[in-house]
Design a protein around this motif. Sequence first.
Motif, mmCIF file in Angstrom:
data_model
loop_
_atom_site.group_PDB
_atom_site.id
_atom_site.type_symbol
_atom_site.label_atom_id
_atom_site.label_comp_id
_atom_site.label_asym_id
_atom_site.label_seq_id
_atom_site.Cartn_x
_atom_site.Cartn_y
_atom_site.Cartn_z
ATOM 1 N N ARG A 41 -14.919 -1.725 1.488
ATOM 2 C CA ARG A 41 -13.504 -1.921 1.158
ATOM 3 C C ARG A 41 -13.215 -3.395 0.900
ATOM 4 N N ILE B 63 -6.088 0.677 1.108
ATOM 5 C CA ILE B 63 -5.044 0.305 2.070
ATOM 6 C C ILE B 63 -4.934 1.342 3.183
ATOM 7 N N GLU B 64 -4.844 2.601 2.809
ATOM 8 C CA GLU B 64 -4.772 3.631 3.850
ATOM 9 C C GLU B 64 -6.155 3.939 4.434
ATOM 10 N N GLU B 65 -7.187 3.510 3.736
ATOM 11 C CA GLU B 65 -8.562 3.589 4.230
ATOM 12 C C GLU B 65 -9.022 5.015 4.518
ATOM 13 N N LEU B 66 -8.651 5.913 3.632
ATOM 14 C CA LEU B 66 -9.206 7.265 3.692
ATOM 15 C C LEU B 66 -10.622 7.240 3.125
ATOM 16 N N GLY C 231 -0.288 -5.735 3.047
ATOM 17 C CA GLY C 231 0.196 -4.415 2.649
ATOM 18 C C GLY C 231 -0.037 -3.386 3.733
ATOM 19 N N ARG C 232 -1.193 -3.487 4.363
ATOM 20 C CA ARG C 232 -1.518 -2.529 5.419
ATOM 21 C C ARG C 232 -0.670 -2.779 6.670
ATOM 22 N N TYR D 154 -7.571 4.548 -0.728
ATOM 23 C CA TYR D 154 -8.892 4.082 -0.268
ATOM 24 C C TYR D 154 -8.817 2.678 0.320
ATOM 25 N N LEU E 28 -4.027 -7.341 0.701
ATOM 26 C CA LEU E 28 -4.283 -5.981 1.189
ATOM 27 C C LEU E 28 -3.943 -5.874 2.675
ATOM 28 N N SER F 243 -10.745 -5.117 1.628
ATOM 29 C CA SER F 243 -10.122 -5.838 2.740
ATOM 30 C C SER F 243 -11.154 -6.256 3.781
#
Lengths: 179, 248
Positions: B11, A136-139, B30-31, A134, B27, B13
């Motif tokens: 989120r 970091i990959e933002e799903l 990391g991304r 959620y 974050l 971030s």
Amino acid sequence: MLSTLATDPPAPPRFDEVFRAHAPLVWRALRRLGVREADVEDLCQEVFVVVHRKLPEFEGRAKLSTWVYGICVRVASDHRKRAHVRHESQHDAVPEGRQSAPQLNELAQAQARVLLDAVLAELDDDKRAVFVLYEIEELPMAEVAVALNTPLQTAYSRLHAARKLVTESIARRTAGGAP
Amino acid sequence: MTEPDEREPTRLSSAASDADPALRAALAAGRAEVPSEAQLSALAAKLGPLAIPAASGATLGAWPVVAGLVAVIAVVAAVAVVALNGASPGHVGTVASADGAAADAAAADAAADAAAADAAAAVDAAAAAATDADAAPRPFRPHAVLAAAPPDAPLPLAADLEAELALLRAAQDALRTDAARALSLADEHARRFADGTLAQEREVVAIEALAALSRSAEARARAERFTARWPRSAHARRLAVVLGDAGL
């Protein structure tokens, strides 16, 4: 499963396309799921061996990327359970040495990642997976739940618990300069 | 496919989040950590051997040439069909020529093209075989190509790969703690899968194990055989490091 045949499902995606589209995401997700830099290439290989094997069974009920993320989480989790990984540091050392301007930026990035991975290492596998997918990959949460094969409500509970732990950990580490 | 859930929190971030700036920066870092082109090429090279027994996938190394990856898998599928239906020297020759072209140090791009062209021919052959076997030809479905087997039967190709990978992984794991065991597992791999799809990786493990065991002469000799067999392997650099570290 038989009922899906009624609408003549499209052919599964081609492996090379899946690989090209997802290799960078798989790499990044594995790193944040606790795979050390030295191991990430091997683990990516493992993920794509599974993708290759299972691709003909992919039914298109989830998004392809969601399905691939699910495989990443399982491969990373298996990897972390292997004894030798558990006893080793979960993160890589911060690079040192001479620093020109661009290297300084890289160093700052590397330090930020070390901090992130140290914080993530405090989470259990379940919370970590939700948090990584959620935050970091933002799903979207609905896809997080599908990737982890868990009820949406459970995914939310884990996200909230993970956020609380991460926030506390960051506060502890940045305030007191504690280890 | 899925509408964002309105319960979804902002989120951490996001600039709109009230998260600690240190966390937001972490974050973001990391991304931002995605693999380099070189790392992706090495990964593609590593996956290449999964599909092509003798050739070095690494020689097709350039990242955009990854399309060749599926092509070589298709070649293997085609050869597998041939093997199931009775050997045909023509198709074996297809693989050999892809190998030969790929090994040509002077023309990596040309080699990739040649391999892709050969693979395309093999795909045609595979598609024809699949049609013979009353399976729909698909862009990339070795499983469909191997239609002689019942739909739910284990796939010989995939099963072998898994067995190979499991053995190699065990050897790689052992390398961290027990070099003698790593060597013994690598040698078992060499017996069971002499020309296996992961032969290069197995040799790397064996050489690392020999170096760790201070069996310098053997490590050096095996490394020389490696470079003779796979002159442009992506693992060559790693071997140089291994032998360098061991003072060989």
